[in-house]
Design an enzyme around this catalytic site. Structure first.
Site, short mmCIF file in Angstrom:
data_model
loop_
_atom_site.label_atom_id
_atom_site.label_comp_id
_atom_site.label_asym_id
_atom_site.label_seq_id
_atom_site.Cartn_x
_atom_site.Cartn_y
_atom_site.Cartn_z
CG PHE A 149 8.70 111.82 49.04
CD1 PHE A 149 8.40 112.51 47.88
CD2 PHE A 149 9.22 110.53 48.93
CE1 PHE A 149 8.62 111.93 46.63
CE2 PHE A 149 9.44 109.95 47.69
CZ PHE A 149 9.14 110.67 46.53
CD GLU A 176 12.70 111.81 56.98
OE1 GLU A 176 11.48 111.58 56.95
OE2 GLU A 176 13.56 110.91 57.08
NE ARG A 177 13.33 111.71 51.43
CZ ARG A 177 13.09 110.54 50.87
NH1 ARG A 177 12.21 110.45 49.88
NH2 ARG A 177 13.72 109.48 51.26
CB SER A 226 9.61 102.21 50.62
OG SER A 226 10.29 102.30 51.85
CB CYS A 281 1.77 104.23 45.93
SG CYS A 281 0.12 104.77 46.31
CD GLU A 384 7.49 101.89 44.62
OE1 GLU A 384 8.14 101.79 45.67
OE2 GLU A 384 6.31 102.31 44.59
P1 NAD Z 1 9.92 105.78 52.95
O1 NAD Z 1 9.58 104.38 53.29
O2 NAD Z 1 11.34 106.12 52.68
O3 NAD Z 1 9.45 106.77 54.14
C1 NAD Z 1 8.15 106.74 54.67
C2 NAD Z 1 8.19 107.17 56.13
O4 NAD Z 1 9.00 106.24 56.86
C3 NAD Z 1 8.80 108.55 56.35
O5 NAD Z 1 8.04 109.24 57.31
C4 NAD Z 1 10.21 108.24 56.85
O6 NAD Z 1 10.68 109.21 57.75
C5 NAD Z 1 10.06 106.91 57.54
N1 NAD Z 1 11.27 106.07 57.43
C6 NAD Z 1 12.14 106.04 56.41
N2 NAD Z 1 13.12 105.15 56.65
C7 NAD Z 1 12.86 104.61 57.86
C8 NAD Z 1 13.51 103.61 58.67
N3 NAD Z 1 14.62 103.01 58.25
N4 NAD Z 1 12.97 103.31 59.85
C9 NAD Z 1 11.83 103.90 60.27
N5 NAD Z 1 11.18 104.84 59.55
C10 NAD Z 1 11.68 105.19 58.37
O7 NAD Z 1 8.98 106.19 51.72
P2 NAD Z 1 9.03 107.53 50.85
O8 NAD Z 1 10.23 107.50 49.97
O9 NAD Z 1 8.78 108.72 51.69
O10 NAD Z 1 7.70 107.32 49.96
C11 NAD Z 1 7.67 106.61 48.76
C12 NAD Z 1 7.18 105.19 48.95
O11 NAD Z 1 5.88 105.20 49.53
C13 NAD Z 1 7.03 104.44 47.64
O12 NAD Z 1 7.49 103.13 47.82
C14 NAD Z 1 5.53 104.46 47.39
O13 NAD Z 1 5.05 103.41 46.57
C15 NAD Z 1 5.01 104.34 48.78
N6 NAD Z 1 3.63 104.81 48.90
C16 NAD Z 1 2.66 103.88 49.15
C17 NAD Z 1 1.33 104.27 49.23
C18 NAD Z 1 0.26 103.27 49.53
O14 NAD Z 1 -0.82 103.68 49.98
N7 NAD Z 1 0.49 101.98 49.33
C19 NAD Z 1 1.00 105.63 49.07
C20 NAD Z 1 2.02 106.55 48.83
C21 NAD Z 1 3.35 106.13 48.76
#
Ligand code: NAD
Length: 499
Positions: A149, A176-177, A226, A281, A384
């Site tokens: 998101f 989805e957010r 994440s 991140c 985090e």
């Molecule tokens: P998230 O892991 O909750 O969601 C990311 C994606 O995974 C979304 O599209 C979501 O729909 C999907 N998802 C969520 N739960 C799932 C599940 N149980 N099974 C399968 N798919 C699932 O992350 P978020 O809250 O949207 O984003 C924040 C996180 O992303 C933070 O931890 C941040 O550090 C990380 N991030 C990392 C980078 C990088 O390049 N390393 C860049 C940006 C953000």
């Protein structure tokens, strides 16, 4: 209420699952739209159409594909304000930051305008008698991008621009957010000349993701989100024989040496710690001053800067430093972690809990918080937080600060502030973190380098964007070729050594 769609075969398509996710305006707490969550059947149909469209796209020569990127880049520029507003409306970040989100994605599109030179193969002339060898980079077929998101424009662009330039079709499953920006980018790509079906935006949650991971047609998965989800997706995609690169969470440390310019270090910490409400991140969430004097002097400089921060809705344009966090649940989690820091003995120097903004009482705002005397056993250090919370861990020596950074399970970004070139060089050489800043707090590499963390911040091979992306989204085929010009030998039964 606005009902969003999927983007299939070059048009908006209503969801059929009857399941939706609410999209909030984080500044007001109101639900502003809902997005359909795809079923496995909807996903399978989108993938099948993408596979059909990919054949023609892969046979379109690289220059023509690059021209689509040129036009796409121009369209993103023309629509910069509109795209930034879409980003900020769903994410909550300030408008200038929303523009930055679009801009850093656009820069990857710009590199993809030169994709033909990155797709060139290799050639060995006369590797043996009358024998030439050449390697070519071919697209994988249908690939998938699953994005978080916190960068609604940038990360979808990091995924789609290289994948498409290489001749793949892509299934993009945005968060989805914040799905509206990805849907708008898909419309712009069509306007730029991308054939229908080559980019399918399929909205959804875990069900849609799992059907990507188990789909036999999808050859590769690029994920950002994440760490627990990154690790899960990497494992399931890889065990299904897919290429996968999954980028996860972070806990980024900034070391402040006694010889650093402390005013500049404090400015950098405030921007990198609280910008975008800490939902980056590459945010700096841990300040590690070396020596008690440095730590005390840093606190003196940080506190007035943090107390001055202005928090508010993106509609305040340049008047605010950062906006709300993404959901009420995120706000609650962040404030719970601040509570735990107090209970576990850290010194809460600036308390951002219970923040309320007049006229936006139901918004998901969290005031800035600053902890001193944090230790590695505390939850605020281990987790985090992904919110506007900066923790200071005091180190006695440079070696202690380096060890703290290296012992942390995450390895996305880190920085050192110092006036000493030897220390900076030593740090950059030894630290086990993927992206390093020297007197530079958020070292997100430019688009012609590559982006990727180490340790639990990334699973799989190769980084995002830059030359690595062109390796990830293509596979190498190597041809050994001989023309029988005058060579009239019989069959060859030994493994050929071309000497
Ligand atoms: P998230 O892991 O909750 O969601 C990311 C994606 O995974 C979304 O599209 C979501 O729909 C999907 N998802 C969520 N739960 C799932 C599940 N149980 N099974 C399968 N798919 C699932 O992350 P978020 O809250 O949207 O984003 C924040 C996180 O992303 C933070 O931890 C941040 O550090 C990380 N991030 C990392 C980078 C990088 O390049 N390393 C860049 C940006 C953000």
């Amino acid at each position: 209420m606005q009902e969003l769609t999927h983007w299939i075969n070059g048009e908006h398509v209503k969801g059929t699952s009857g399941r939706f996710a609410d999209i909030y305006n984080p500044a007001t707490g109101e639900i502003q739209a809902r997005v359909p969550l795809a079923t496995p059947d909807e996903m399978a149909a989108a993938v099948a159409k993408a596979a059909e469209a990919q054949v023609g796209w892969a046979n379109t020569n690289p220059q023509r594909r690059a021209r689509v990127m040129m036009k796409f880049g121009a369209l993103i520029n023309d629509h910069m304000d509109e795209l930034a507003e879409l980003v900020s409306r769903e994410h909550g970040k300030t408008l200038p930051d929303g523009k930055g989100d679009v801009q850093r994605g656009l820069e990857v599109v710009e590199v993809c305008m030169g994709a033909p030179s990155l797709l060139k193969g290799e050639f060995t002339d006369d590797g043996g008698p009358g024998i030439d060898l050449y390697s070519m980079r071919q697209p994988l077929g249908v690939v998938a991008g699953i994005t978080p998101f916190n960068f609604p424009a940038m990360i979808p662009l990091w995924k789609m621009a290289p994948a498409l330039s290489c001749g793949n079709a892509m299934i993009l499953k945005p968060s989805e957010r914040v799905p509206s920006t990805a849907l708008r980018l898909a419309e712009l790509l069509k306007e730029a000349g991308l054939p229908d079906g080559v980019l399918q935006v399929v909205n959804g949650d875990k069900e849609a993701v799992d059907s990507i991971l188990d789909n036999d047609t999808i050859q590769a998965v690029g994920f950002v989100g994440s760490t627990p989800i990154a690790q899960y997706i990497y494992g399931r995609a890889a065990s299904n024989g897919k290429r996968a690169q999954c980028f996860g969470g972070a806990k980024n440390h900034m070391i402040i040496m006694p010889d650093a310019d402390l005013d500049k270090a404090a400015d950098a910490l405030v921007g990198a710690g609280f910008g975008a409400a800490g939902e980056r991140c590459m945010a700096i969430s841990v300040a590690v001053p070396v020596g008690a004097e440095t730590a005390d002097a840093l606190v003196e400089r940080l506190v007035p800067r943090i107390e001055k921060l202005k928090v508010g809705p993106y509609t305040s344009e340049n008047e605010v430093d950062y906006g709300p966090v993404i959901t009420a649940a995120a706000k609650q989690r962040i404030e719970g972690l601040i509570d735990s820091g107090v209970q576990q003995g850290a010194k809460l120097v600036v308390d951002g809990r219970g923040f309320s903004l007049q006229g936006y009482e139901d918004g998901f705002f969290v005031g800035p918080s600053f902890f001193d005397n944090v230790t590695p056993d505390m939850d605020i250090y281990k987790e985090e937080i992904f919110g506007p919370v900066l923790s200071q861990v005091r180190a006695e020596t440079y070696e202690d600060a380096l060890k703290l950074t290296m012992d942390n399970p995450y390895g996305n970004g880190t920085a050192i502030f110092t006036a000493d070139g030897d220390t900076a060089r030593d740090f950059a050489h030894r630290v086990n973190v993927g992206m390093v800043g020297i007197n530079f707090p958020i070292p997100v590499p430019l688009s012609y380098h590559t982006f990727g963390g180490w340790k639990k911040s990334a699973f799989g091979d190769l980084n995002q964007y830059g030359p690595d992306a062109f390796r990830f989204y293509t596979r190498t085929k190597t041809v050994t070729s001989r023309w029988f010009s005058g060579i009239k030998e019989g069959g060859e039964f030994n493994f050929k050594a071309m000497d």
